[in-house]
Design a protein around this motif. Structure first.
Motif, PDB file in Angstrom:
ATOM      1  N   LYS A  98      -1.599   5.868   3.808  1.00 10.81           N
ATOM      2  CA  LYS A  98      -0.378   5.056   3.739  1.00 10.81           C
ATOM      3  C   LYS A  98       0.177   4.865   5.149  1.00 10.81           C
ATOM      4  O   LYS A  98       0.113   5.752   5.978  1.00 10.81           O
ATOM      5  CB  LYS A  98       0.654   5.714   2.832  1.00 10.81           C
ATOM      6  N   ASP A 129       1.802   1.914  -3.582  1.00  7.98           N
ATOM      7  CA  ASP A 129       0.679   1.940  -4.521  1.00  7.98           C
ATOM      8  C   ASP A 129       0.247   3.387  -4.750  1.00  7.98           C
ATOM      9  O   ASP A 129      -0.172   4.068  -3.811  1.00  7.98           O
ATOM     10  CB  ASP A 129      -0.484   1.123  -3.954  1.00  7.98           C
ATOM     11  N   PRO A 130       0.331   3.890  -6.001  1.00  3.34           N
ATOM     12  CA  PRO A 130      -0.053   5.290  -6.246  1.00  3.34           C
ATOM     13  C   PRO A 130      -1.560   5.519  -6.098  1.00  3.34           C
ATOM     14  O   PRO A 130      -2.001   6.665  -5.970  1.00  3.34           O
ATOM     15  CB  PRO A 130       0.405   5.542  -7.693  1.00  3.34           C
ATOM     16  N   ASN A 131      -2.353   4.470  -6.117  1.00  7.02           N
ATOM     17  CA  ASN A 131      -3.799   4.626  -5.985  1.00  7.02           C
ATOM     18  C   ASN A 131      -4.261   4.802  -4.541  1.00  7.02           C
ATOM     19  O   ASN A 131      -5.413   5.157  -4.307  1.00  7.02           O
ATOM     20  CB  ASN A 131      -4.516   3.411  -6.592  1.00  7.02           C
ATOM     21  N   VAL A 132      -3.379   4.539  -3.573  1.00  6.17           N
ATOM     22  CA  VAL A 132      -3.719   4.724  -2.162  1.00  6.17           C
ATOM     23  C   VAL A 132      -3.404   6.168  -1.788  1.00  6.17           C
ATOM     24  O   VAL A 132      -2.301   6.657  -2.032  1.00  6.17           O
ATOM     25  CB  VAL A 132      -2.924   3.740  -1.268  1.00  6.17           C
ATOM     26  N   ALA A 133      -4.391   6.844  -1.204  1.00  6.36           N
ATOM     27  CA  ALA A 133      -4.212   8.243  -0.818  1.00  6.36           C
ATOM     28  C   ALA A 133      -3.110   8.363   0.235  1.00  6.36           C
ATOM     29  O   ALA A 133      -2.936   7.482   1.078  1.00  6.36           O
ATOM     30  CB  ALA A 133      -5.522   8.799  -0.268  1.00  6.36           C
ATOM     31  N   ASP A 173       0.814  -1.214   0.000  1.00  4.26           N
ATOM     32  CA  ASP A 173       0.000   0.000   0.000  1.00  4.26           C
ATOM     33  C   ASP A 173       0.848   1.265   0.000  1.00  4.26           C
ATOM     34  O   ASP A 173       0.444   2.284  -0.561  1.00  4.26           O
ATOM     35  CB  ASP A 173      -0.941   0.016   1.212  1.00  4.26           C
TER      36      ASP A 173
END
Length: 196
Positions: A157, A149-153, A146
């Motif tokens: 994180k 992961d660039p999709n997790v705000a 996570d």
């Protein structure tokens, strides 16, 4: 005599792993949040564990137990279950290992029965180590996945918490403790001249 020393050392390491495992399981420091965006926020840190979350803000620590275990994610429930199973296996291994020690007189002269009980206790410590290692490694994997992961705000994180590092240490204690008790070493066969 060396066998007895190894057995006692294995038991002590297994019990130490069990005690520290209880502390790691209860600790809220499995996942730690200290980043918001690209800046480090030192005034507020969120600690997440298997059973509760804690918010550290300006030196004050506020902890809250999760409202519902069923509302947690499937991986969090699995981590809870495996860590509790590991601790229960250690609890079962403890009396078996103590009974199986060569220096105890629990079963009198039943050496073969004592040896079997000692090996079963040691095997339970080994199984407990594996069951404890799984949630620690899985949580570390999820945190790292996570984090990159660039999709997790950014506020969602997390970083690896100190409880994960302690969890790996607990696993080593249980593994070494169990390994010392699994195999009954016969010094007469390994070194026949040892008694000369």
């Amino acid at each position: 005599m060396a066998n007895t020393g190894l057995q006692v050392m294995g038991l002590v390491l297994g019990v130490a792993g069990w005690v520290f495992g209880i502390l790691v399981c209860a600790a809220p420091g499995w996942r730690v949040s200290a980043f918001v965006g690209d800046e480090l926020v030192v005034s507020q840190v969120l600690w997440e564990g298997l059973w509760m979350t804690c918010l550290s803000q300006w030196g004050r620590l506020q902890c809250k137990v999760y409202d519902s275990g069923l509302a947690l994610s499937g991986s969090a429930q699995m981590c809870r279950g495996l860590s509790v199973l590991s601790l229960l296996l250690c609890l079962l291994a403890l009396p078996l290992s103590v009974t199986g020690l060569k220096c105890t007189r629990c079963l009198g002269d039943a050496h073969e029965t004592k040896a079997r009980l000692g090996r079963v206790g040691a095997a339970l410590f080994l199984a407990a180590a594996i069951f404890f290692l799984l949630p620690v490694c899985w949580t570390a994997y999820v945190v790292i996945r996570d984090f990159y992961d660039p999709n997790v705000a950014a506020p969602l994180k997390r970083e690896l918490g100190p409880a994960l590092y302690l969890g790996w240490g607990v696993t080593v204690l249980m593994l070494v403790g169990g390994a010392l008790g699994v195999k009954d070493i016969n010094l007469d066969k390994l070194c026949p001249s040892a008694h000369l």
